[in-house]
Design an enzyme around this catalytic site. Structure first.
Site, mmCIF file in Angstrom:
data_model
loop_
_atom_site.group_PDB
_atom_site.id
_atom_site.type_symbol
_atom_site.label_atom_id
_atom_site.label_comp_id
_atom_site.label_asym_id
_atom_site.label_seq_id
_atom_site.Cartn_x
_atom_site.Cartn_y
_atom_site.Cartn_z
ATOM 1 N N VAL A 188 5.083 2.645 7.065
ATOM 2 C CA VAL A 188 5.231 1.485 6.190
ATOM 3 C C VAL A 188 3.838 1.033 5.780
ATOM 4 C CG1 VAL A 188 6.076 -0.882 5.973
ATOM 5 C CG2 VAL A 188 7.350 0.793 7.353
ATOM 6 N N CYS A 189 3.553 1.043 4.500
ATOM 7 C CA CYS A 189 2.219 0.716 4.018
ATOM 8 C C CYS A 189 2.189 -0.710 3.480
ATOM 9 C CB CYS A 189 1.794 1.703 2.944
ATOM 10 S SG CYS A 189 1.521 3.348 3.616
ATOM 11 N N LEU A 190 1.455 -1.542 4.166
ATOM 12 C CA LEU A 190 1.385 -2.960 3.849
ATOM 13 C C LEU A 190 0.077 -3.488 4.424
ATOM 14 C CD1 LEU A 190 3.406 -5.167 2.630
ATOM 15 C CD2 LEU A 190 3.952 -5.694 5.002
ATOM 16 N N ASP A 238 0.800 -1.219 0.000
ATOM 17 C CA ASP A 238 0.000 0.000 0.000
ATOM 18 C C ASP A 238 0.829 1.264 0.000
ATOM 19 O OD1 ASP A 238 -1.691 2.164 0.635
ATOM 20 O OD2 ASP A 238 -1.139 1.872 2.705
#
Length: 351
Positions: A185-187, A34
């Site tokens: 952190v986009c995940l 993301d």
């Protein structure tokens, strides 16, 4: 990776982009990347509460893995340390915790100690078992190769019902669509992006190990441009251009780390960049001469010489000059470390 995310498809961290040397099984299945909007929350300075059972967990790991001393000849992949003062979540209270919470973290430590890939390093904290720091080596064949990427982790009191909090040491650089200047952190595995079912964090089958391997294999991939949520062009040339920028920023991050290494990873940084000095500088020269970022010499792929390449070459040449100076100074630090260790070994052998 290029058919991954913006079309709403899930990505399997086991079958795609696995981290180098990773031979273990990861139970949770899918993870969506993301590039969502930035927004780091305010960290409050509150008194530190001691979590329950921290001494028991620390003793367990020390008995199985040593006392935490770091030898530059063999930097332990997993170790217990004490000083967490520079950790991003140092001033965040762990809150009210339970024995089940502590037991879950104990199991996470055991899994990390046993199954870490050889290109990921972890430090946990004796007095704050809710905190972790990890260093991930950038995978070969990507614009992140030979870089070191640091992440601070916090297990909230609700863990594992909710995922860990993860902060990237960005040094203010945006070198990946999923890693923000703010450190976010986009995940989907971290519930920082949309997902459903096994794409998101699961309290019974998701682990910290999976998070780290997913970051290395899925976020730090060979075509990060295609992780963008909106792709204005699917042309390969835009991906190549993004990789150029990502590599230059990775070089900048190397400089920042050499100037100010995170606590407990000073030895790793000195030795890693000493060992990879020649490869890094050779890659800089090859890319400046026209070789495609992330490709090997055997590939022979080169860029179209245009205005965009000229700008990249100018930026890279400047970073290469700075890196050469810093890596030369780092070489002296590495030699000094070796002399100190050799002297200590000699003293021990004669005592």
């Amino acid at each position: 990776m290029n058919e991954s995310f913006y079309a709403g498809k899930s990505i399997n961290p086991v079958s795609q982009g696995a981290a180098p040397h990773s031979t273990f099984n990861i139970l949770a299945s899918h993870s969506l990347l993301d590039p969502c909007s930035s927004g780091a929350g305010t960290v409050l300075s509150v008194p530190k509460d001691e979590p329950e059972c921290s001494s028991n967990i620390s003793s367990m790991v020390k008995e199985g893995h040593g006392s935490g001393n770091e030898d530059h000849k063999s930097f332990n992949q997993f170790d217990v340390v004490q000083d967490y003062s520079d950790h991003h979540y140092a001033k965040t209270s762990p809150g009210k915790t339970t024995k089940d919470w502590a037991k879950t973290i104990q199991n996470e430590w055991k899994l990390l100690q046993r199954d870490l890939p050889e290109s990921i390093y972890v430090r946990v904290y004796e007095d704050r078992i809710d905190l972790i720091r990890a260093a991930i080596v950038g995978p070969a064949g990507t614009p992140y190769h030979d870089g070191l990427f640091f992440f601070d982790v916090c297990f909230p009191p609700e863990y594992p019902r909710c995922p860990p909090k993860v902060h990237f040491h960005s040094s203010g650089l945006r070198l990946n669509p999923n890693l923000y200047e703010s450190g976010k952190v986009c995940l989907s595995l971290l519930n920082t992006w949309l997902g459903s079912g096994s794409e998101k964090w699961g309290k019974s089958n998701s682990t910290m190990l999976q998070v780290l391997v997913s970051i290395q294999g899925l976020v730090l991939n060979d075509k990060p441009y295609f992780n963008e949520p909106v792709i204005f062009s699917s042309k390969e040339k835009h991906s190549l251009g993004y990789n150029q920028t990502a590599f230059v920023l990775t070089c900048k991050l190397m400089l920042y780390l050499l100037h100010k290494p995170p606590k407990h990873f000073e030895t790793l940084i000195v030795c890693h960049f000493h060992e990879r000095e020649r490869a890094i500088l050779e890659a800089c020269r090859a890319y400046a001469s026209g070789m495609v970022v992330g490709s090997s010499v055997m590939d022979g792929r080169t860029y179209l010489r245009n205005k965009c390449f000229a700008g990249f070459k100018k930026s890279l040449d400047a970073q290469t000059e700075l890196l050469a100076k810093e890596l030369s100074a780092n070489r002296l630090h590495a030699l000094q470390l070796k002399r100190e260790v050799d002297a200590a070994d000699k003293t021990m052998s004669t005592s």
